[in-house]
Design an enzyme around this catalytic site. Structure first.
Site, short mmCIF file in Angstrom:
data_model
loop_
_atom_site.label_atom_id
_atom_site.label_comp_id
_atom_site.label_asym_id
_atom_site.label_seq_id
_atom_site.Cartn_x
_atom_site.Cartn_y
_atom_site.Cartn_z
N GLU A 38 0.84 -1.21 0.00
CA GLU A 38 0.00 0.00 0.00
C GLU A 38 0.86 1.25 0.00
O GLU A 38 2.07 1.17 0.20
CB GLU A 38 -0.84 0.03 1.28
CG GLU A 38 -2.18 -0.65 1.16
CD GLU A 38 -3.22 0.23 0.48
OE1 GLU A 38 -2.86 1.33 0.02
OE2 GLU A 38 -4.38 -0.19 0.41
N ARG A 120 -8.35 2.04 12.41
CA ARG A 120 -6.92 2.24 12.19
C ARG A 120 -6.75 3.23 11.05
O ARG A 120 -7.65 3.39 10.22
CB ARG A 120 -6.22 0.93 11.83
CG ARG A 120 -6.62 0.33 10.49
CD ARG A 120 -5.54 -0.61 9.96
NE ARG A 120 -5.98 -1.43 8.84
CZ ARG A 120 -5.91 -1.07 7.56
NH1 ARG A 120 -5.46 0.13 7.23
NH2 ARG A 120 -6.29 -1.90 6.60
N ASN A 173 -9.33 6.50 1.70
CA ASN A 173 -8.33 6.00 0.77
C ASN A 173 -7.66 7.11 -0.04
O ASN A 173 -7.27 8.11 0.53
CB ASN A 173 -8.94 4.88 -0.09
CG ASN A 173 -8.32 3.54 0.26
OD1 ASN A 173 -7.12 3.46 0.46
ND2 ASN A 173 -9.13 2.50 0.32
N ASP A 227 -9.53 2.61 -4.74
CA ASP A 227 -8.63 2.52 -3.58
C ASP A 227 -7.65 3.69 -3.64
O ASP A 227 -8.08 4.84 -3.73
CB ASP A 227 -7.98 1.12 -3.60
CG ASP A 227 -7.42 0.71 -2.27
OD1 ASP A 227 -6.72 1.51 -1.65
OD2 ASP A 227 -7.66 -0.43 -1.83
C1 BGC Z 1 -7.54 -1.11 2.86
C2 BGC Z 1 -8.11 -2.50 2.80
C3 BGC Z 1 -9.43 -2.46 2.06
C4 BGC Z 1 -9.27 -1.79 0.73
C5 BGC Z 1 -10.55 -1.59 -0.01
C6 BGC Z 1 -7.42 -0.59 1.48
O1 BGC Z 1 -6.87 0.68 1.48
O2 BGC Z 1 -6.28 -1.12 3.50
O3 BGC Z 1 -8.25 -3.01 4.09
O4 BGC Z 1 -9.93 -3.75 1.87
O5 BGC Z 1 -8.68 -0.52 0.90
O6 BGC Z 1 -10.37 -0.87 -1.19
CA CA Z 2 -5.34 2.18 0.02
#
Ligand code: BGC
Ligand code: CA
Length: 327
Positions: A38, A120, A173, A227
């Site tokens: 990530e 978190r 996100n 995301d």
């Molecule tokens: C999160 C994941 C989540 C995903 C969904 C990510 O940024 O860390 O836990 O499933 O986003 O798009």
């Molecule tokens: Ca992400």
């Protein structure tokens, strides 16, 4: 069809095909086993890619020159990590924002949010003035789309103070800002939407929220969940489509999909950023966290980092934290 139309259509087809065949997806770090990749950040000073392994509790630094991948382990889930002008990194561990000294491994807590909640920090990034924006998420139960919206988006200002800017978020996100510093883009993955806000760089206030992409109700396998994201120098957004194995370039004015980059061996695409000497390569993070066995068999490189070249676009240098560190 009039001749000039025919010429135009032929040109469009030619340009798209040329682009398609020039594009190359390379797995630079294959399946760092169990990796929940990530938050990629290209550090143009050192020519390295910073990224996190959220549920592997680690920050990584990949050196594009040597191919080495160093890692620093922390004691909780890490949502993001960005360099700080005054040295070290600003990162998140669980519900805390921390300062990390990579060399001494010293971790200092700066702020803790949402005490008592099962949330978190997730994705985070610096704005054009060098503030850190980072948001939280709750447990993904019963699933991404129906989980409670108990997250918030925060901003760590240049004086070290923390402010809540958006409330009632599902999964906080992707973030991106326009070159003119008047617009901010933001993703909440739970309603599967991308928003545009008017952004005041001087005061960090955001207003006039508008939905620019809305994937609610669309097939998860086809559209996925928006995301992490980044922006190119033409002002177009590049959005990781979690559960759909692709990154899509969107026109934020129309919400239309312009280009798609398929990542062949991973479905859970989590984020992307531009990097490389000319900032014309797209680094893409993927996740193998909690992936069922049958999905892993079909997508064996789920926990990998990819580099896409030949896209014909460039990004901006990534912003870093320019503020005070209250240690
Ligand atoms: C999160 C994941 C989540 C995903 C969904 C990510 O940024 O860390 O836990 O499933 O986003 O798009
Ligand atoms: Ca992400």
């Amino acid at each position: 069809m009039p001749t000039h139309w025919l010429v135009l259509v032929t040109n469009v087809i030619y340009v798209n095909l040329y682009q398609y065949f020039r594009m190359n997806v390379e797995y630079i770090l294959k399946n760092a086993a169990g990796l929940d990749g990530e938050g990629p950040h290209w550090d143009d000073v050192t020519g390295t890619l910073l990224y996190v392994d959220i549920n592997g509790y680690a920050i990584h630094r990949y050196d594009a020159e040597t191919g080495s991948d160093d890692k620093l382990e922390l004691d909780g889930p890490v949502g993001f990590a960005v360099p700080a002008r005054k040295g070290g990194l600003i990162a998140s561990v669980g519900r805390s924002l921390v300062h990390v000294d990579w060399d001494t491994k010293k971790v200092t807590k700066l702020h803790e949010v949402e005490q008592g909640l099962q949330t978190r920090f997730n994705d985070g990034k610096c704005d054009p003035k060098g503030r850190v924006w980072a948001g939280t998420m709750g447990p993904e139960e019963p699933d991404i789309e129906s989980m409670p919206k108990i997250g918030n988006l925060y901003c760590l200002d240049l004086d070290g103070s923390l402010h809540t800017l958006v409330r009632n978020i599902g999964i906080s996100n992707g973030l991106a800002w326009n070159e003119d510093e008047k617009t901010m883009y933001y993703v909440d993955s739970t309603p599967r939407q991308i928003y545009r806000y008017s952004y005041d760089a001087a005061t960090r206030q955001i207003s006039n929220k508008k939905i620019i992409v809305d994937n609610r109700g669309d097939s998860l396998a086809e559209k996925g969940v928006p995301d992490g994201m980044t922006i190119d120098t033409e002002g177009k957004l590049w959005v990781a489509c979690y559960l759909a194995g692709k990154v899509v370039q969107y026109d934020p004015e129309t919400g239309k999909e312009l280009q798609t980059v398929y990542i062949p061996s991973s479905k859970r695409i989590t984020s992307c950023c531009f990097g490389g000497k000319n900032l014309d390569e797209l680094y893409v993070t993927c996740s193998a966290y909690d992936v069922p066995k049958d999905e892993l068999q079909k997508y064996p490189l789920s926990g990998s980092i990819c580099r896409v070249s030949g896209l014909g676009v460039k990004g901006y240098k990534a912003n870093i934290y320019e503020g005070r560190i209250m240690i």
